[in-house]
Design an enzyme around this catalytic site. Structure first.
Site, PDB file in Angstrom:
ATOM      1  N   ASP A 106       0.749  -1.684   0.270  1.00 41.59           N
ATOM      2  CA  ASP A 106       0.201  -0.221   0.197  1.00 41.59           C
ATOM      3  C   ASP A 106       1.036   1.047  -0.008  1.00 41.59           C
ATOM      4  O   ASP A 106       1.565   0.983   1.217  1.00 41.59           O
ATOM      5  CB  ASP A 106      -0.552   0.284   1.117  1.00 41.59           C
ATOM      6  CG  ASP A 106      -2.028   1.256   1.539  1.00 41.59           C
ATOM      7  OD1 ASP A 106      -1.351   2.395   0.919  1.00 41.59           O
ATOM      8  OD2 ASP A 106      -2.348   1.102   1.872  1.00 41.59           O
ATOM      9  N   SER A 160      -3.036  13.141 -14.010  1.00 44.17           N
ATOM     10  CA  SER A 160      -5.246  13.457 -14.645  1.00 44.17           C
ATOM     11  C   SER A 160      -5.145  14.733 -14.964  1.00 44.17           C
ATOM     12  O   SER A 160      -4.904  15.717 -15.040  1.00 44.17           O
ATOM     13  CB  SER A 160      -5.654  13.095 -13.614  1.00 44.17           C
ATOM     14  OG  SER A 160      -7.118  13.481 -14.296  1.00 44.17           O
ATOM     15  N   TYR A 200     -10.556  14.225  -5.447  1.00 41.58           N
ATOM     16  CA  TYR A 200     -10.017  14.076  -6.578  1.00 41.58           C
ATOM     17  C   TYR A 200      -9.076  14.879  -7.856  1.00 41.58           C
ATOM     18  O   TYR A 200      -7.359  15.326  -7.598  1.00 41.58           O
ATOM     19  CB  TYR A 200     -10.334  13.122  -7.717  1.00 41.58           C
ATOM     20  CG  TYR A 200      -9.086  12.460  -8.165  1.00 41.58           C
ATOM     21  CD1 TYR A 200      -8.870  11.391  -8.467  1.00 41.58           C
ATOM     22  CD2 TYR A 200      -9.250  12.823  -9.613  1.00 41.58           C
ATOM     23  CE1 TYR A 200      -7.961  10.873  -9.624  1.00 41.58           C
ATOM     24  CE2 TYR A 200      -8.842  12.642 -10.786  1.00 41.58           C
ATOM     25  CZ  TYR A 200      -8.588  11.244 -10.658  1.00 41.58           C
ATOM     26  OH  TYR A 200      -7.437  10.578 -11.980  1.00 41.58           O
ATOM     27  N   ALA A 236      -8.254  17.514  -5.837  1.00 40.59           N
ATOM     28  CA  ALA A 236      -7.138  18.607  -5.225  1.00 40.59           C
ATOM     29  C   ALA A 236      -5.896  18.271  -5.544  1.00 40.59           C
ATOM     30  O   ALA A 236      -4.904  18.342  -4.983  1.00 40.59           O
ATOM     31  CB  ALA A 236      -7.414  18.998  -3.639  1.00 40.59           C
ATOM     32  N   SER A 237      -6.224  16.011  -5.018  1.00 41.06           N
ATOM     33  CA  SER A 237      -5.185  15.551  -5.219  1.00 41.06           C
ATOM     34  C   SER A 237      -4.271  15.713  -6.351  1.00 41.06           C
ATOM     35  O   SER A 237      -2.935  15.744  -6.586  1.00 41.06           O
ATOM     36  CB  SER A 237      -5.247  13.768  -5.121  1.00 41.06           C
ATOM     37  OG  SER A 237      -5.773  13.207  -6.091  1.00 41.06           O
ATOM     38  N   LYS A 238      -4.660  15.435  -6.979  1.00 36.16           N
ATOM     39  CA  LYS A 238      -4.460  15.785  -8.477  1.00 36.16           C
ATOM     40  C   LYS A 238      -3.389  17.502  -9.007  1.00 36.16           C
ATOM     41  O   LYS A 238      -2.319  17.289  -9.306  1.00 36.16           O
ATOM     42  CB  LYS A 238      -4.984  15.025  -9.759  1.00 36.16           C
ATOM     43  CG  LYS A 238      -5.832  14.151  -9.692  1.00 36.16           C
ATOM     44  CD  LYS A 238      -4.327  12.879 -10.274  1.00 36.16           C
ATOM     45  CE  LYS A 238      -4.520  11.769 -10.143  1.00 36.16           C
ATOM     46  NZ  LYS A 238      -3.720  10.184  -9.773  1.00 36.16           N
TER      47      LYS A 238
END
Length: 192
Positions: free
Chosen positions: A57, A136, A149, A151-153
């Site tokens: 993980d 992405s 999603y 924000a993470s990208k």
């Protein structure tokens, strides 16, 4: 060629593994789902690759580092690292629970850092290497329900830009790809 790939149990990571397997590479395939990795490893070996699998993980810094150290002990040099592991789900902000959002950020941001950073000193020492991040189109645009999603990208893009600027003076290539909608488990989760 020696390649370390996270998120290799499905989607983009799985098909990247198949493409490189055809070239007779040594692949480290990493993901949480060991059974799926074993099936993919078998197919890659049939295509001519040498394969080592790691059930890991990427949010676990120590087990990710252990897999990296183990793979590095099996090879002379690392040529390419593909940070592909990712998680995408709808935010469900109206529920008032940040658990899912925190998990998306953890996998897509911390997981990428846990994957990439241990390889930097090795690549500096060997005076070359290539690091690729799978981002992405969400690295550039957000949508209702996709805040975590996106924000993470966005965070991945910021990390990539900083890393690229820092390593451009060295012999380490840094790339980021920005896929749009791809029919993978992540996109199916985001639509459900």
């Amino acid at each position: 060629m020696n390649i370390y790939i996270t998120g290799a149990s499905s989607g983009i990571g799985e098909y990247i593994a198949y493409e490189y397997a055809k070239r007779g590479t040594h692949l480290a395939l990493c993901a949480r789902r060991k059974e799926k990795l074993e099936d993919i490893a078998t197919k890659c070996r049939e295509m001519g690759a040498e394969v080592t699998i790691y059930s890991v993980d990427v949010t676990d810094q120590h087990s990710t580092k252990e897999s990296i150290d183990d793979f590095l002990s099996k090879i002379e040099k690392i040529d390419l690292v593909i940070a592909n592991a990712g998680l995408g789900d709808l935010d469900a902000l109206h529920k008032g629970d940040p658990t899912l959002i925190n998990e998306v950020i953890k996998v897509n941001v911390i997981g990428v850092q846990n994957t990439i950073l241990p390889f930097i000193p090795v690549m500096l020492k060997q005076d070359n290497g290539h690091i690729a991040l799978v981002g992405s189109v969400a690295s550039h645009i957000a949508w209702a329900g996709g805040g975590a999603y996106a924000a993470s990208k966005f965070a991945q893009l910021g990390f990539f830009e900083s890393l690229r600027l820092e390593e451009e003076k060295n012999n380490i290539d840094i790339s980021m790809v920005f896929p749009g909608f791809v029919n993978t488990d992540i996109s199916k989760n985001a639509l459900s």
